[in-house]
Scaffold this active site. Structure first.
Site, PDB file in Angstrom:
ATOM      1  N   MET A  28      40.731  29.566  12.851  1.00 45.92           N
ATOM      2  CA  MET A  28      41.081  30.715  12.527  1.00 45.92           C
ATOM      3  C   MET A  28      40.510  31.413  11.029  1.00 45.92           C
ATOM      4  O   MET A  28      40.063  31.255  10.139  1.00 45.92           O
ATOM      5  CB  MET A  28      42.472  31.203  11.828  1.00 45.92           C
ATOM      6  CG  MET A  28      43.292  31.414  12.855  1.00 45.92           C
ATOM      7  SD  MET A  28      45.151  31.949  12.890  1.00 45.92           S
ATOM      8  CE  MET A  28      45.750  30.457  11.454  1.00 45.92           C
ATOM      9  N   HIS A 182      33.806  25.438  19.644  1.00 46.71           N
ATOM     10  CA  HIS A 182      33.668  27.066  20.397  1.00 46.71           C
ATOM     11  C   HIS A 182      33.044  27.256  21.138  1.00 46.71           C
ATOM     12  O   HIS A 182      32.005  26.915  21.217  1.00 46.71           O
ATOM     13  CB  HIS A 182      33.553  28.049  18.576  1.00 46.71           C
ATOM     14  CG  HIS A 182      34.710  28.662  18.916  1.00 46.71           C
ATOM     15  ND1 HIS A 182      34.698  29.455  20.113  1.00 46.71           N
ATOM     16  CD2 HIS A 182      35.165  30.112  17.754  1.00 46.71           C
ATOM     17  CE1 HIS A 182      35.561  31.157  19.891  1.00 46.71           C
ATOM     18  NE2 HIS A 182      35.247  31.194  18.697  1.00 46.71           N
ATOM     19  N   GLY A 183      33.714  27.810  21.543  1.00 44.99           N
ATOM     20  CA  GLY A 183      32.714  27.970  23.357  1.00 44.99           C
ATOM     21  C   GLY A 183      33.286  29.079  24.412  1.00 44.99           C
ATOM     22  O   GLY A 183      32.734  29.136  25.250  1.00 44.99           O
ATOM     23  N   ALA A 184      34.187  29.779  22.643  1.00 42.59           N
ATOM     24  CA  ALA A 184      35.157  31.063  23.712  1.00 42.59           C
ATOM     25  C   ALA A 184      34.308  32.347  23.409  1.00 42.59           C
ATOM     26  O   ALA A 184      33.088  32.294  22.236  1.00 42.59           O
ATOM     27  CB  ALA A 184      35.803  31.204  23.405  1.00 42.59           C
ATOM     28  N   TYR A 187      30.522  34.160  21.852  1.00 45.65           N
ATOM     29  CA  TYR A 187      29.493  32.955  20.830  1.00 45.65           C
ATOM     30  C   TYR A 187      29.028  32.765  21.763  1.00 45.65           C
ATOM     31  O   TYR A 187      28.163  33.169  23.151  1.00 45.65           O
ATOM     32  CB  TYR A 187      30.807  32.148  20.349  1.00 45.65           C
ATOM     33  CG  TYR A 187      31.178  32.976  19.290  1.00 45.65           C
ATOM     34  CD1 TYR A 187      30.723  34.247  18.117  1.00 45.65           C
ATOM     35  CD2 TYR A 187      32.470  33.260  19.061  1.00 45.65           C
ATOM     36  CE1 TYR A 187      31.483  34.822  17.097  1.00 45.65           C
ATOM     37  CE2 TYR A 187      33.676  34.094  18.501  1.00 45.65           C
ATOM     38  CZ  TYR A 187      32.507  34.192  17.072  1.00 45.65           C
ATOM     39  OH  TYR A 187      33.663  35.627  16.127  1.00 45.65           O
TER      40      TYR A 187
END
Length: 378
Positions: A28, A182-184, A187
């Protein structure tokens, strides 16, 4: 209602790591590390949650690429920030916890109005932000961001892949227990997957298999740097911040191509980000996105979205209805016991109450949700 939550609180062996239970602190964004440097308050924030959950995934952290993140108070995972992260890791380990950093490149969503270096454009596979659909962004922002920019060059692609790998190696050397990517959510990596933003004609564009290449090369580069034993976690989603109804995969077969490429490259664990943990991933089946990821890859998977609460993250941010504590843990536990997914990613509930997991384990009442918890570090 079935009240058994034993599966949720059972230990789990993830490679060489033993998680004390299946609860994972979901990443977060905090933007509370001035100049990219996490302080003692960040160490305390994570340590307070470490002794009662299986694993902590940090907020997104910037990799050493000048266009990686916008806000100057997003923590960095390179340079002078590394000794600060050592303090965070040591504090978490002292509480018996495990911690991964989430490596982050914002790509097309880098907001120049917030950026420490507003002259540096966000990186885009094909220079496109994506056609706005169901989104929370306002018209002024959309007008500014929808202006096309130059597509990423192959040298820029190579530099970003190398930056991910460097940050991963530095994180492991700093003492982190694994790596999250972070592949979501629209982005950078996700926009290579998405046909709407990836219209390249080189080897990084084309059909869904080719669009998965960039993400797979990021994973492979990280694996080469950190060795065969350290765990790699990969967050993916179908929805985007540009359009909550958009998707990278319209069918399970298409999703299998993307996740298969990532698995072959070295992913050990998938973080399936959905607006609700139990929302069906595809029409015609009740199986949620995390369940599909596990079925398609055979890899451990984490479900995330509204665990412990009655609504989704966006509803809390924009104040659509009241966010209330909800004991949906028996359903989460049942799905874990039935092998649908393996872990439960918890975000806002843990922001609201560092002792949330302990209350859940003891069957105690949950605290009333305070929306202001999303804007402070406690």
């Amino acid at each position: 209602m079935i009240s058994d939550t034993s599966a949720l609180f059972s230990p789990y062996q993830l490679g060489k790591l033993t998680l004390k239970n299946r609860i994972v602190m979901s990443p977060m964004t905090r933007e509370m590390s001035p100049g990219g440097m996490p302080g003692d308050d960040v160490a305390s924030y994570y340590a307070r949650r470490a002794n009662s959950i299986g694993l902590i995934i940090t907020e997104g952290v910037g990799i050493p690429d000048p266009a990686a993140v916008d806000h100057p108070d997003v923590p960095a995972m390179y340079g002078d920030a590394l000794p600060r992260w050592r303090n965070v890791v040591d504090a978490v380990h002292a509480e018996g916890g495990l911690i991964f950093p989430q490596l982050w490149h914002q790509g097309v969503l880098r907001n120049l109005d917030r950026a420490a270096a507003p002259d540096i454009e966000g990186l885009r596979p094909s220079g496109l932000w994506g056609t706005p659909g169901v989104t929370t962004y306002d018209a002024t922002y959309l007008e500014a961001m929808s202006r096309p920019t130059a597509p990423m060059s192959e040298s820029q692609i190579a530099d970003v892949i190398a930056a991910f790998a460097t940050s991963a190696r530095d994180a492991i050397d700093t003492g982190f227990d694994g790596i999250a990517i972070h592949g979501a959510h629209g982005y950078l990596i996700d926009t290579f997957f998405w046909a709407e933003t990836n219209r390249r004609t080189d080897r990084y564009g084309g059909d869904i298999r080719a669009r998965a290449r960039f993400g797979a090369e990021v994973v492979a580069a990280i694996r080469a740097e950190i060795g065969p034993d350290a765990t790699i976690m990969f967050r993916f989603s179908n929805h985007k911040q540009q359009d909550f109804k958009a998707c990278i995969a319209a069918t399970p077969d298409e999703l299998g191509i993307v996740l298969g490429a990532l698995t072959d490259a070295g992913v050990d664990l998938f973080d399936a980000s959905a607006r609700r943990f139990n929302m069906p991933g595809f029409a015609g089946s009740d199986l949620p996105l995390a369940g599909w990821a596990r079925k398609l890859t055979g890899k451990p998977c984490m479900a995330v979205g509204g665990i412990g609460l009655n609504n989704n993250l966006v509803q809390s941010f924009i104040g659509t209805g009241e966010t209330l504590a909800e004991n949906n843990l028996p359903e989460v536990s049942r799905r874990i016991a039935e092998g649908e997914f393996d872990m439960a990613g918890v975000g806002r509930a843990l922001l609201n109450d560092p002792d949330w997991a302990r209350r859940a384990a003891n069957g105690d009442d949950f605290l009333t949700f305070d929306r202001d918890c999303m804007a402070r570090l406690t």
